[in-house]
Scaffold this motif. Structure first.
Motif, PDB file in Angstrom:
ATOM      1  N   MET A  49      -5.470 -11.514  11.149  1.00 43.10           N
ATOM      2  CA  MET A  49      -5.486 -10.492  10.099  1.00 43.10           C
ATOM      3  C   MET A  49      -4.762 -11.028   8.863  1.00 43.10           C
ATOM      4  N   SER A  50      -5.330 -10.818   7.670  1.00 39.75           N
ATOM      5  CA  SER A  50      -4.739 -11.306   6.430  1.00 39.75           C
ATOM      6  C   SER A  50      -3.479 -10.518   6.094  1.00 39.75           C
ATOM      7  N   ARG A  51      -2.665 -11.080   5.209  1.00 40.88           N
ATOM      8  CA  ARG A  51      -1.421 -10.417   4.826  1.00 40.88           C
ATOM      9  C   ARG A  51      -1.390 -10.199   3.324  1.00 40.88           C
ATOM     10  N   ILE A  52      -1.142  -8.962   2.936  1.00 38.47           N
ATOM     11  CA  ILE A  52      -1.090  -8.579   1.531  1.00 38.47           C
ATOM     12  C   ILE A  52       0.328  -8.161   1.188  1.00 38.47           C
ATOM     13  N   GLY A  53       0.823  -8.613   0.044  1.00 38.33           N
ATOM     14  CA  GLY A  53       2.151  -8.212  -0.413  1.00 38.33           C
ATOM     15  C   GLY A  53       2.060  -7.098  -1.433  1.00 38.33           C
ATOM     16  N   VAL A  54       2.995  -6.178  -1.380  1.00 44.86           N
ATOM     17  CA  VAL A  54       3.094  -5.102  -2.361  1.00 44.86           C
ATOM     18  C   VAL A  54       4.484  -5.164  -2.976  1.00 44.86           C
ATOM     19  N   LEU A  55       4.545  -5.342  -4.296  1.00 44.01           N
ATOM     20  CA  LEU A  55       5.832  -5.394  -4.995  1.00 44.01           C
ATOM     21  C   LEU A  55       6.096  -4.038  -5.628  1.00 44.01           C
ATOM     22  N   GLY A  56       6.986  -3.276  -5.031  1.00 47.60           N
ATOM     23  CA  GLY A  56       7.319  -1.964  -5.554  1.00 47.60           C
ATOM     24  C   GLY A  56       7.241  -0.915  -4.460  1.00 47.60           C
ATOM     25  N   GLY A  57       8.369  -0.248  -4.205  1.00 45.98           N
ATOM     26  CA  GLY A  57       8.437   0.717  -3.116  1.00 45.98           C
ATOM     27  C   GLY A  57       8.406   2.155  -3.573  1.00 45.98           C
ATOM     28  N   GLY A  58       7.834   2.423  -4.756  1.00 47.51           N
ATOM     29  CA  GLY A  58       7.663   3.802  -5.195  1.00 47.51           C
ATOM     30  C   GLY A  58       6.479   4.451  -4.505  1.00 47.51           C
ATOM     31  N   ALA A  59       6.068   5.617  -5.008  1.00 44.85           N
ATOM     32  CA  ALA A  59       4.978   6.352  -4.374  1.00 44.85           C
ATOM     33  C   ALA A  59       3.673   5.561  -4.407  1.00 44.85           C
ATOM     34  N   TRP A  60       3.330   4.974  -5.563  1.00 45.63           N
ATOM     35  CA  TRP A  60       2.059   4.277  -5.690  1.00 45.63           C
ATOM     36  C   TRP A  60       2.046   2.998  -4.857  1.00 45.63           C
ATOM     37  N   GLY A  61       3.122   2.248  -4.877  1.00 47.05           N
ATOM     38  CA  GLY A  61       3.191   1.050  -4.049  1.00 47.05           C
ATOM     39  C   GLY A  61       3.078   1.378  -2.574  1.00 47.05           C
ATOM     40  N   THR A  62       3.751   2.441  -2.152  1.00 49.34           N
ATOM     41  CA  THR A  62       3.699   2.855  -0.749  1.00 49.34           C
ATOM     42  C   THR A  62       2.300   3.318  -0.369  1.00 49.34           C
ATOM     43  N   ALA A  63       1.634   4.056  -1.260  1.00 52.09           N
ATOM     44  CA  ALA A  63       0.270   4.513  -0.990  1.00 52.09           C
ATOM     45  C   ALA A  63      -0.682   3.331  -0.840  1.00 52.09           C
TER      46      ALA A  63
END
Length: 322
Positions: free
Chosen positions: A1-15
């Motif tokens: 399974m591929s891995r994606i990074g998300v920079l930012g733990g606000g509502a939009w980043g979490t969504a």
């Protein structure tokens, strides 16, 4: 399974982390240790997106260096912090950046793709559209624009990021996608002001239409395509955020319209991007000779201008043809 990074733990980043985790491992970087801790321990961002259970495939960290294991980064940090966050990150592996913040950098008047271009040489993409975080996280149908000047890279990203309830439309017009997202935040504040001041739905509809004219003038002057501004990342996002108190920018405007001071309204932990964008947008527009009276009025209100006089000034502008 591929891995994606998300920079930012606000509502939009979490969504975004939640929806991406249906078909990928996701590593979310959060500045706040309590956010990362809650996600890892309870599978919930109790601070910024409470009530949404996150899949087990979402892990969180406070160490930017750990994102080196991800080849695609969804960058959701506030626009005015984008440069600092990317400068602190390890970009040596040239990850594919997908910018999800909406704004214009203060001082430089640069769009987010232009800020990123200062720090990384690979093509940078933009994800923008009418996307309330809580609806995306809940799996409700959503459509957005994925813009990238490299057509092949853009197509690969669409295939990588599309999900059953998240439909992506490919574009090469990153300027249009970015300008739509930045300007609509300011116009959402204006619509919130009209709502808070009790000026009615007729006034709000007129404001949306004339605001879209401002967005179009500025976008075309900066090299955007008219069809992009009339699409999901422009008009679509404008209609959503100018019509609902679920928008942080609209809610900020409602407070201003009720006579509350901007300083008090901007003390919360969530970010209303339009507040930072408004004065920068007005400066950028003036520098290229574009008239944006609604956005200028928002900037003035945020700077302490009296509400009643600002509305009178806006309504008494010289008559003109449409």
């Amino acid at each position: 399974m591929s891995r994606i990074g998300v920079l930012g733990g606000g509502a939009w980043g979490t969504a975004l982390a939640a929806v991406m985790a249906s078909d990928a491992e996701v590593l979310l970087w959060a500045r706040e240790p309590e956010v990362a801790g809650a996600i890892n321990a309870a599978h919930e961002n109790t601070l910024f997106l409470p009530g949404i259970a996150l899949p087990g495939a979402v892990l969180a960290t406070t160490a930017l260096a750990e994102l080196a294991t991800c080849d695609v980064w969804l960058v959701v940090t506030p626009a005015q912090h984008l440069r600092a966050v990317l400068a602190a990150a390890d970009l040596s592996e040239r990850p594919q950046l997908v910018l999800c913040a909406k704004g214009i950098e203060a001082g430089s008047h640069k769009l987010m793709t232009e800020v990123a271009a200062d720090l990384i040489g690979t093509p940078v993409a933009v994800l923008s559209g009418p996307t309330f975080a809580h609806e995306v996280a809940a799996g409700k149908p959503t459509a957005a624009t994925l813009a990238c000047t490299d057509t092949a890279a853009g197509a690969a990203l669409v295939r990588r990021l599309v999900r059953p309830a998240l439909r992506l439309y490919q574009s090469v017009d990153v300027i249009g996608a970015e300008i739509g997202g930045a300007v609509k935040n300011v116009l959402a504040i204006a619509c919130g002001v009209f709502e808070g001041a009790g000026l009615g739905l007729n006034a709000r509809a007129a404001l949306i239409a004339r605001g879209f004219a401002e967005m179009t003038r500025f976008g075309l002057a900066r090299g955007a395509r008219a069809e992009t501004l009339a699409g999901l990342s422009g008009l679509g996002d404008l209609v959503l955020t100018c019509s609902s108190a679920n928008s942080r920018n609209f809610t900020l405007g409602m407070g201003l319209g009720r006579g509350e001071g901007a300083a008090a309204l901007l003390t919360g932990r969530t970010v209303a991007e339009g507040a930072a964008t408004a004065p920068v947008l007005v400066e950028a527009a003036r520098s290229i000779g574009v008239d944006m009276p609604i956005c200028a009025a928002v900037a003035a209100l945020l700077d302490g201008a009296p509400l009643a006089q600002t509305i009178v000034d806006l309504l008494s502008r010289p008559l003109r043809t449409e």
